[in-house]
Design a protein around this motif. Structure first.
Motif, mmCIF file in Angstrom:
data_model
loop_
_atom_site.group_PDB
_atom_site.id
_atom_site.type_symbol
_atom_site.label_atom_id
_atom_site.label_comp_id
_atom_site.label_asym_id
_atom_site.label_seq_id
_atom_site.Cartn_x
_atom_site.Cartn_y
_atom_site.Cartn_z
ATOM 1 N N ARG A 166 26.425 40.910 36.006
ATOM 2 C CA ARG A 166 27.731 41.391 35.558
ATOM 3 C C ARG A 166 28.584 41.728 36.769
ATOM 4 N NH1 ARG A 166 27.928 39.740 30.606
ATOM 5 N NH2 ARG A 166 26.271 40.517 29.295
ATOM 6 N N LEU A 167 29.842 41.279 36.735
ATOM 7 C CA LEU A 167 30.766 41.503 37.839
ATOM 8 C C LEU A 167 32.031 42.174 37.322
ATOM 9 C CD1 LEU A 167 30.489 37.948 39.433
ATOM 10 C CD2 LEU A 167 29.266 40.008 40.148
ATOM 11 N N ARG A 168 32.751 42.802 38.247
ATOM 12 C CA ARG A 168 34.062 43.368 37.913
ATOM 13 C C ARG A 168 35.092 42.756 38.859
ATOM 14 N NH1 ARG A 168 35.260 47.162 41.714
ATOM 15 N NH2 ARG A 168 33.479 47.956 42.870
ATOM 16 N N THR A 170 38.033 42.546 41.318
ATOM 17 C CA THR A 170 38.579 43.477 42.312
ATOM 18 C C THR A 170 39.914 43.014 42.887
ATOM 19 O OG1 THR A 170 37.302 42.420 44.079
ATOM 20 C CG2 THR A 170 36.294 44.332 42.974
ATOM 21 N N TYR A 184 35.382 39.501 43.213
ATOM 22 C CA TYR A 184 34.517 40.184 42.256
ATOM 23 C C TYR A 184 33.462 40.991 43.009
ATOM 24 C CZ TYR A 184 36.251 37.180 38.506
ATOM 25 O OH TYR A 184 37.040 36.544 37.591
ATOM 26 N N PRO A 186 29.719 43.390 42.138
ATOM 27 C CA PRO A 186 28.767 43.697 41.077
ATOM 28 C C PRO A 186 29.260 44.885 40.267
ATOM 29 C CG PRO A 186 27.610 43.243 43.113
ATOM 30 C CD PRO A 186 29.077 43.312 43.450
ATOM 31 N N ALA A 187 29.079 44.834 38.948
ATOM 32 C CA ALA A 187 29.583 45.866 38.052
ATOM 33 C C ALA A 187 28.758 47.144 38.118
ATOM 34 C CB ALA A 187 29.625 45.351 36.620
ATOM 35 N N THR A 188 27.563 47.081 38.664
ATOM 36 C CA THR A 188 26.703 48.259 38.677
ATOM 37 C C THR A 188 27.042 49.214 39.788
ATOM 38 O OG1 THR A 188 25.092 47.083 40.053
ATOM 39 C CG2 THR A 188 24.759 47.087 37.659
#
Length: 188
Positions: A166-168, A170, A184, A186-188
Protein backbone atom coordinates in the motif's frame (compact mmCIF):
# COMPACT_ATOMS: atom_id res chain seq x y z
CA UNK A 1 19.37 7.09 8.37
CA UNK A 2 19.68 7.45 4.60
CA UNK A 3 16.57 7.29 2.45
CA UNK A 4 16.20 5.13 -0.66
CA UNK A 5 14.39 6.51 -3.71
CA UNK A 6 13.33 4.34 -6.66
CA UNK A 7 13.02 6.39 -9.87
CA UNK A 8 11.77 4.85 -13.09
CA UNK A 9 9.76 5.59 -16.19
CA UNK A 10 6.67 3.65 -17.18
CA UNK A 11 4.38 3.63 -20.17
CA UNK A 12 0.73 4.55 -19.69
CA UNK A 13 -0.08 0.83 -19.74
CA UNK A 14 2.42 0.13 -16.95
CA UNK A 15 5.58 -1.18 -18.63
CA UNK A 16 9.08 0.01 -17.71
CA UNK A 17 10.65 -1.68 -20.76
CA UNK A 18 9.17 -2.65 -24.10
CA UNK A 19 8.87 -6.27 -25.24
CA UNK A 20 12.49 -6.25 -26.48
CA UNK A 21 13.75 -4.68 -23.23
CA UNK A 22 14.17 -1.29 -24.90
CA UNK A 23 13.66 2.15 -23.40
CA UNK A 24 13.65 4.27 -26.57
CA UNK A 25 10.04 5.30 -25.89
CA UNK A 26 11.21 7.14 -22.71
CA UNK A 27 13.70 9.46 -24.41
CA UNK A 28 14.03 13.12 -23.36
CA UNK A 29 11.93 15.68 -25.21
CA UNK A 30 14.21 18.31 -26.79
CA UNK A 31 11.19 20.60 -27.27
CA UNK A 32 10.06 20.73 -23.63
CA UNK A 33 12.32 23.13 -21.70
CA UNK A 34 10.43 22.59 -18.43
CA UNK A 35 10.94 18.80 -18.64
CA UNK A 36 14.62 19.19 -19.53
CA UNK A 37 15.13 21.59 -16.61
CA UNK A 38 13.46 19.06 -14.28
CA UNK A 39 15.73 16.26 -15.52
CA UNK A 40 18.84 18.44 -15.15
CA UNK A 41 17.84 19.55 -11.64
CA UNK A 42 17.32 15.92 -10.58
CA UNK A 43 20.73 15.02 -11.94
CA UNK A 44 22.48 17.59 -9.75
CA UNK A 45 21.48 15.82 -6.52
CA UNK A 46 23.95 13.92 -4.39
CA UNK A 47 24.04 10.50 -2.82
CA UNK A 48 24.74 7.07 -4.22
CA UNK A 49 23.23 5.42 -7.29
CA UNK A 50 22.24 1.74 -7.12
CA UNK A 51 21.97 -0.37 -10.26
CA UNK A 52 21.34 -3.91 -11.35
CA UNK A 53 23.60 -5.35 -14.03
CA UNK A 54 21.37 -4.56 -17.03
CA UNK A 55 20.81 -0.91 -16.09
CA UNK A 56 24.47 -0.50 -15.14
CA UNK A 57 25.61 -1.79 -18.55
CA UNK A 58 23.15 0.52 -20.31
CA UNK A 59 24.22 3.59 -18.30
CA UNK A 60 27.95 2.79 -18.43
CA UNK A 61 27.77 2.46 -22.21
CA UNK A 62 26.44 6.01 -22.56
CA UNK A 63 27.29 8.47 -19.76
CA UNK A 64 31.11 8.26 -19.88
CA UNK A 65 31.17 8.77 -23.68
CA UNK A 66 32.31 11.93 -25.42
CA UNK A 67 28.85 12.18 -27.03
CA UNK A 68 27.09 12.23 -23.62
CA UNK A 69 29.59 14.73 -22.23
CA UNK A 70 28.96 17.01 -25.21
CA UNK A 71 25.18 16.66 -25.55
CA UNK A 72 24.24 16.40 -21.85
CA UNK A 73 27.22 17.90 -19.96
CA UNK A 74 25.42 18.57 -16.64
CA UNK A 75 23.80 15.16 -16.39
CA UNK A 76 26.84 13.30 -17.74
CA UNK A 77 29.15 15.07 -15.33
CA UNK A 78 27.00 14.18 -12.35
CA UNK A 79 26.40 10.59 -13.47
CA UNK A 80 30.15 10.10 -13.82
CA UNK A 81 30.96 11.78 -10.47
CA UNK A 82 28.39 10.14 -8.22
CA UNK A 83 29.30 6.97 -6.33
CA UNK A 84 27.62 3.94 -7.86
CA UNK A 85 26.97 0.43 -6.54
CA UNK A 86 26.12 -2.39 -8.94
CA UNK A 87 24.37 -5.54 -7.74
CA UNK A 88 25.19 -8.51 -9.93
CA UNK A 89 25.73 -12.23 -9.67
CA UNK A 90 27.42 -12.43 -13.08
CA UNK A 91 29.72 -9.40 -13.36
CA UNK A 92 33.27 -9.91 -12.17
CA UNK A 93 34.34 -6.28 -12.42
CA UNK A 94 33.05 -2.78 -13.21
CA UNK A 95 34.93 -0.10 -15.13
CA UNK A 96 32.78 3.06 -14.88
CA UNK A 97 34.35 5.72 -12.64
CA UNK A 98 33.31 5.72 -8.97
CA UNK A 99 31.60 2.33 -9.26
CA UNK A 100 31.79 -0.64 -6.92
CA UNK A 101 30.43 -4.14 -7.39
CA UNK A 102 28.24 -5.76 -4.74
CA UNK A 103 27.57 -9.46 -4.55
CA UNK A 104 25.58 -10.99 -1.75
CA UNK A 105 22.21 -10.59 -0.12
CA UNK A 106 20.71 -7.44 -1.67
CA UNK A 107 18.30 -6.49 1.18
CA UNK A 108 21.01 -7.00 3.83
CA UNK A 109 23.52 -4.86 1.95
CA UNK A 110 21.00 -2.06 1.39
CA UNK A 111 19.78 -2.23 4.99
CA UNK A 112 23.37 -1.73 6.13
CA UNK A 113 23.93 1.11 3.64
CA UNK A 114 20.79 2.89 4.83
CA UNK A 115 21.92 2.60 8.45
CA UNK A 116 25.49 3.80 7.78
CA UNK A 117 25.18 6.19 4.84
CA UNK A 118 24.92 9.90 5.38
CA UNK A 119 23.47 10.74 1.97
CA UNK A 120 20.36 9.35 0.34
CA UNK A 121 20.47 6.67 -2.36
CA UNK A 122 18.59 6.33 -5.64
CA UNK A 123 17.81 3.39 -7.88
CA UNK A 124 17.44 4.41 -11.51
CA UNK A 125 15.48 1.78 -13.39
CA UNK A 126 16.79 -1.66 -12.38
CA UNK A 127 13.42 -3.37 -12.17
CA UNK A 128 14.52 -6.53 -10.38
CA UNK A 129 16.41 -4.48 -7.76
CA UNK A 130 13.39 -2.22 -7.16
CA UNK A 131 11.10 -5.24 -6.82
CA UNK A 132 13.34 -7.00 -4.30
CA UNK A 133 13.88 -3.89 -2.20
CA UNK A 134 10.18 -2.92 -2.30
CA UNK A 135 9.22 -6.40 -1.08
CA UNK A 136 11.78 -6.04 1.74
CA UNK A 137 10.25 -2.69 2.77
CA UNK A 138 13.45 -0.76 2.04
CA UNK A 139 12.20 1.77 -0.54
CA UNK A 140 11.25 5.06 1.10
CA UNK A 141 9.89 6.75 -2.01
CA UNK A 142 8.84 5.70 -5.49
CA UNK A 143 9.00 8.30 -8.27
CA UNK A 144 7.31 7.18 -11.46
CA UNK A 145 7.39 9.14 -14.68
CA UNK A 146 4.28 8.08 -16.59
CA UNK A 147 4.95 8.58 -20.31
CA UNK A 148 2.07 9.20 -22.74
CA UNK A 149 2.71 6.07 -24.78
CA UNK A 150 0.96 2.70 -24.96
CA UNK A 151 3.36 -0.19 -25.59
CA UNK A 152 0.85 -3.04 -25.62
CA UNK A 153 3.37 -5.42 -24.11
CA UNK A 154 6.64 -5.31 -22.24
CA UNK A 155 8.08 -5.77 -18.76
CA UNK A 156 6.03 -4.64 -15.77
CA UNK A 157 8.24 -3.72 -12.85
CA UNK A 158 6.00 -5.21 -10.16
CA UNK A 159 4.59 -8.21 -12.05
CA UNK A 160 6.22 -10.66 -9.62
CA UNK A 161 5.28 -8.79 -6.41
CA UNK A 162 4.52 -11.42 -3.77
CA UNK A 163 2.18 -9.26 -1.66
CA UNK A 164 0.48 -5.91 -2.19
CA UNK A 165 2.33 -2.85 -0.94
CA UNK A 166 0.00 0.00 0.00
CA UNK A 167 1.29 3.43 -0.99
CA UNK A 168 0.25 7.02 -0.39
CA UNK A 169 0.57 9.79 -2.97
CA UNK A 170 3.14 12.41 -1.93
CA UNK A 171 3.53 14.54 -5.08
CA UNK A 172 2.41 15.04 -8.68
CA UNK A 173 3.74 17.14 -11.50
CA UNK A 174 2.60 17.28 -15.12
CA UNK A 175 4.71 18.50 -18.05
CA UNK A 176 3.87 19.91 -21.47
CA UNK A 177 5.24 16.81 -23.19
CA UNK A 178 2.56 14.70 -21.45
CA UNK A 179 4.89 13.15 -18.85
CA UNK A 180 3.49 13.03 -15.32
CA UNK A 181 5.75 12.48 -12.33
CA UNK A 182 4.05 10.71 -9.43
CA UNK A 183 5.65 10.39 -6.01
CA UNK A 184 4.55 7.66 -3.60
CA UNK A 185 5.69 6.53 -0.16
CA UNK A 186 4.75 3.36 1.72
CA UNK A 187 1.43 3.91 3.51
CA UNK A 188 2.64 2.34 6.75
Amino acid sequence: MARLLAFFQVSLDGYFADAAGGLDWARPDPHDAEWNDYVSANATGGGMLLFGRVTYELMASYWPTAYALESDPVIAGQMNRLPKLVFSRSLESVAWANTRLAQGDLPSIVRQLKANAGEDMAILGSGSIVLQLAQAGLVDEFQLVVNPVLLGQGRAIFAAMAQPLRLRLTSTRAFGNGNVVLGYAPAT
